[in-house]
Design a protein around this motif. Structure first.
Motif, mmCIF file in Angstrom:
data_model
loop_
_atom_site.group_PDB
_atom_site.id
_atom_site.type_symbol
_atom_site.label_atom_id
_atom_site.label_comp_id
_atom_site.label_asym_id
_atom_site.label_seq_id
_atom_site.Cartn_x
_atom_site.Cartn_y
_atom_site.Cartn_z
ATOM 1 N N ALA A 118 101.486 10.025 13.526
ATOM 2 C CA ALA A 118 100.584 10.716 12.587
ATOM 3 C C ALA A 118 99.669 9.751 11.832
ATOM 4 C CB ALA A 118 101.404 11.549 11.607
ATOM 5 N N GLN A 119 99.896 8.415 11.984
ATOM 6 C CA GLN A 119 99.039 7.430 11.303
ATOM 7 C C GLN A 119 97.766 7.203 12.115
ATOM 8 O OE1 GLN A 119 99.940 5.572 8.426
ATOM 9 N NE2 GLN A 119 101.756 6.893 8.308
ATOM 10 N N PRO A 120 96.634 7.044 11.439
ATOM 11 C CA PRO A 120 95.392 6.823 12.191
ATOM 12 C C PRO A 120 95.433 5.543 13.041
ATOM 13 C CG PRO A 120 94.976 7.011 9.807
ATOM 14 C CD PRO A 120 96.440 7.164 10.001
ATOM 15 N N GLY A 121 96.256 4.560 12.660
ATOM 16 C CA GLY A 121 96.285 3.288 13.384
ATOM 17 C C GLY A 121 97.068 3.300 14.680
ATOM 18 N N VAL A 122 97.684 4.435 15.018
ATOM 19 C CA VAL A 122 98.609 4.403 16.161
ATOM 20 C C VAL A 122 97.900 4.072 17.478
ATOM 21 C CG1 VAL A 122 98.516 6.897 16.689
ATOM 22 C CG2 VAL A 122 100.590 5.580 17.199
ATOM 23 N N VAL A 123 96.672 4.568 17.647
ATOM 24 C CA VAL A 123 95.965 4.327 18.907
ATOM 25 C C VAL A 123 95.662 2.834 19.070
ATOM 26 C CG1 VAL A 123 93.922 4.921 20.274
ATOM 27 C CG2 VAL A 123 95.010 6.662 18.859
ATOM 28 N N THR A 124 95.226 2.202 17.960
ATOM 29 C CA THR A 124 94.992 0.756 17.974
ATOM 30 C C THR A 124 96.288 0.007 18.259
ATOM 31 O OG1 THR A 124 93.420 1.207 16.224
ATOM 32 C CG2 THR A 124 93.911 -1.107 16.669
ATOM 33 N N ASP A 125 97.384 0.440 17.671
ATOM 34 C CA ASP A 125 98.662 -0.236 17.893
ATOM 35 C C ASP A 125 99.036 -0.228 19.373
ATOM 36 O OD1 ASP A 125 98.879 -0.736 15.213
ATOM 37 O OD2 ASP A 125 100.286 0.897 14.785
ATOM 38 N N VAL A 126 98.859 0.911 20.014
ATOM 39 C CA VAL A 126 99.206 1.011 21.436
ATOM 40 C C VAL A 126 98.220 0.193 22.274
ATOM 41 C CG1 VAL A 126 99.422 2.599 23.405
ATOM 42 C CG2 VAL A 126 100.379 3.240 21.165
ATOM 43 N N ALA A 127 96.933 0.312 21.949
ATOM 44 C CA ALA A 127 95.912 -0.445 22.697
ATOM 45 C C ALA A 127 96.153 -1.954 22.558
ATOM 46 C CB ALA A 127 94.517 -0.070 22.200
ATOM 47 N N ASP A 128 96.521 -2.396 21.358
ATOM 48 C CA ASP A 128 96.792 -3.822 21.135
ATOM 49 C C ASP A 128 97.959 -4.320 21.992
ATOM 50 O OD1 ASP A 128 94.756 -3.932 19.311
ATOM 51 O OD2 ASP A 128 96.044 -4.053 17.521
ATOM 52 N N ALA A 129 99.012 -3.513 22.079
ATOM 53 C CA ALA A 129 100.182 -3.916 22.877
ATOM 54 C C ALA A 129 99.803 -4.029 24.356
ATOM 55 C CB ALA A 129 101.327 -2.922 22.691
#
Ligand code: C2E
Ligand code: MG
Ligand code: MG
Ligand code: MG
Length: 284
Positions: free
Chosen positions: A126-137
């Motif tokens: 539900a956090q807006p940063g989740v997509v970046t977190d997955v893309a970064d990994a």
């Protein structure tokens, strides 16, 4: 007298509550420090193709190797982490480690078809940063997106609009989405059509059931899932009879203690078929 007795009980209650708050606060700071100190570890449990018994992928399951406490199970610290954005720190660590591990296994010669599944907390999704977190990994590990599956528990998927939107954005990255513990929430067949998901993981409570009604229900779930082009994994398979039933119902993949327990990366069997498909000791 009655009044003071009442107050006494309130005081006892307050004390228990504040003790619990202090305890939770301690656990939370210990976990925060533990993450920084590298105390989280992942165990991996294979997910097998029901037809061939070949390993299709591995689910990463986090543990906390807390000094003086041994290996702490996720049930004993994830709920505390979920009280704040600490659970996002856990999620980022798990994403980085699990994707890097699959890349290492691939370099060691395991099949390129193998996937790794990571459990994400609803709070993190539900956090807006989740997509970046997955893309970064994915970027840091170099893992192809379709080899990563994100597992989100059914109970948080339903009726949470942010999550529905996040799932769509995550799926646009090319990763797969699994609804975990399916059968414990209230997803309707209608919703299945709209959710951006690839896989349903049927909860152990349904896998265990032997009553004709529940078996029929599992069969219906499998049929509906297939009609919507979703694959179905059954989790918590412990008995050969359960495997036989699930096979008969058309379940695509299975996971459970019958095949393998979650283990540290160094102990996880390679990608060949496991028992009970292979009962002879394998050579080579
Ligand atoms: P889950 O994602 O549904 O994972 C399945 C759980 O069932 C795991 O427990 C696994 O060890 C256990 N299991 C697998 N096969 C069998 C079986 O045949 N019989 C039985 N009785 N149990 C089986 P575990 O590792 O303790 O994890 C519990 C839950 O904690 C997970 O349920 C998941 O919701 C959560 N979790 C685990 N790792 C993470 C993580 O990295 N992040 C987050 N946010 N949650 C996690
Ligand atoms: Mg899971
Ligand atoms: Mg599950
Ligand atoms: Mg479950």
């Amino acid at each position: 007298r009655a009044k003071s007795g009442g107050r006494g009980r309130a005081e006892v209650f307050d004390e228990a509550l504040s003790r619990e708050l202090v305890e939770r606060g301690r656990l939370e700071s210990a976990l925060r420090a533990g993450i920084a100190a590298g105390e989280l570890v992942l165990h991996y449990q294979p997910i097998l193709d029901t037809g061939s018994g070949e390993v299709a992928g591995y689910e990463a399951l986090v543990r906390w190797d807390r000094p003086g406490h041994g290996l702490v199970a996720p049930a004993d610290f994830i709920p505390v982490a979920e009280r704040s954005t600490l659970v996002c720190d856990v999620g980022r660590w798990v994403l980085a480690e699990a994707t890097a591990q699959l890349v290492r296994w691939t370099a060691e010669g395991r099949g390129e078809h193998l996937t790794v599944s990571v459990n994400l907390s609803g709070r993190h999704v539900a956090q807006p940063g989740v997509v970046t977190d997955v893309a970064d990994a994915l970027a840091a590990s170099g893992l192809a997106p379709h080899r990563l599956a994100l597992e989100i528990t059914e109970t948080v998927v339903v009726d949470v609009l942010e999550i529905e939107e996040a799932l769509r954005a995550l799926r646009d990255l090319g990763v797969r989405i699994s609804i975990d513990d399916f059968g414990t929430g209230y997803t309707s067949i209608h919703q299945l059509q709209h959710l951006a998901v690839d896989t349903l993981k049927i909860d152990r409570s349904l896998v265990e059931a032997t009553t004709p009604g529940v078996l029929a229900l599992v069969g219906l779930v499998v049929q509906a899932a297939h009609a919507f082009d979703l694959t179905v994994v059954a989790e918590g398979v412990e008995e050969p009879e359960q495997l036989e039933r699930l096979r008969a119902l058309g379940c695509d993949s299975v996971q459970g203690f019958l095949f393998a327990r979650p283990e540290p990366a160094g102990l996880v069997a390679d990608d060949g078929p496991l028992e009970p498909w292979v009962t002879e000791p394998r050579v080579g």
